[in-house]
Enzyme design. Structure first.
Site, PDB file in Angstrom:
ATOM      1  N   ARG A  39      45.540  45.500  61.897  1.00  0.00           N
ATOM      2  CA  ARG A  39      44.852  44.730  60.762  1.00  0.00           C
ATOM      3  C   ARG A  39      44.634  43.372  60.999  1.00  0.00           C
ATOM      4  O   ARG A  39      43.525  42.820  60.708  1.00  0.00           O
ATOM      5  CB  ARG A  39      45.931  44.635  59.667  1.00  0.00           C
ATOM      6  CG  ARG A  39      46.255  45.931  58.611  1.00  0.00           C
ATOM      7  CD  ARG A  39      47.380  45.906  57.716  1.00  0.00           C
ATOM      8  NE  ARG A  39      48.661  45.635  58.538  1.00  0.00           N
ATOM      9  CZ  ARG A  39      49.690  45.457  57.626  1.00  0.00           C
ATOM     10  NH1 ARG A  39      49.663  45.329  56.612  1.00  0.00           N
ATOM     11  NH2 ARG A  39      50.457  45.126  58.311  1.00  0.00           N
TER      12      ARG A  39
ATOM     13  N   ASN B 238      47.118  48.934  55.351  1.00  0.00           N
ATOM     14  CA  ASN B 238      47.599  49.931  55.551  1.00  0.00           C
ATOM     15  C   ASN B 238      47.651  50.794  54.355  1.00  0.00           C
ATOM     16  O   ASN B 238      48.196  50.364  53.376  1.00  0.00           O
ATOM     17  CB  ASN B 238      49.291  49.799  56.192  1.00  0.00           C
ATOM     18  CG  ASN B 238      49.012  49.364  57.599  1.00  0.00           C
ATOM     19  OD1 ASN B 238      48.211  49.378  58.280  1.00  0.00           O
ATOM     20  ND2 ASN B 238      50.157  48.571  58.144  1.00  0.00           N
TER      21      ASN B 238
END
Length: 94
Positions: free
Chosen positions: A21, A39
């Site tokens: 990320r 996620n």
């Protein structure tokens, strides 16, 4: 003429617990792309990204490579979306 694109991407592979990320957020900054990364419970990562066509392509090329040897991007499932005005930065969602 500048063409704005907005995409929804599901990234599968070893993409959680490997800094993916944060990597996506850095890649977005390098390629003038706004949106979000998050996620998913199934182990994949979902990205919503918006930018100029050439910036989106460069962003996707970087996402395909992944952040490190610890990560392994197996597949990108890319869906084009209608461009909205809800993004003004690229953020990590938790």
């Amino acid at each position: 003429m500048i063409k704005l694109r907005q995409i929804h991407v599901i990234v599968s592979g070893r993409v959680q617990g490997v800094g993916f990320r944060f990597f996506a957020q850095q890649a977005a900054a390098e390629h003038n792309t706004v949106g979000s990364v998050q996620n998913k419970e199934d182990g994949s990562v979902v990205i919503k990204a918006q930018g100029e066509d050439n910036d989106i392509e460069a962003f996707l090329d970087q996402i395909r490579k992944g952040p490190s040897t610890f990560a392994k991007v197996k597949n990108l499932e890319i869906t084009e979306e209608n461009v909205s005005d809800k993004f003004n930065k690229f953020e990590i969602k938790y």
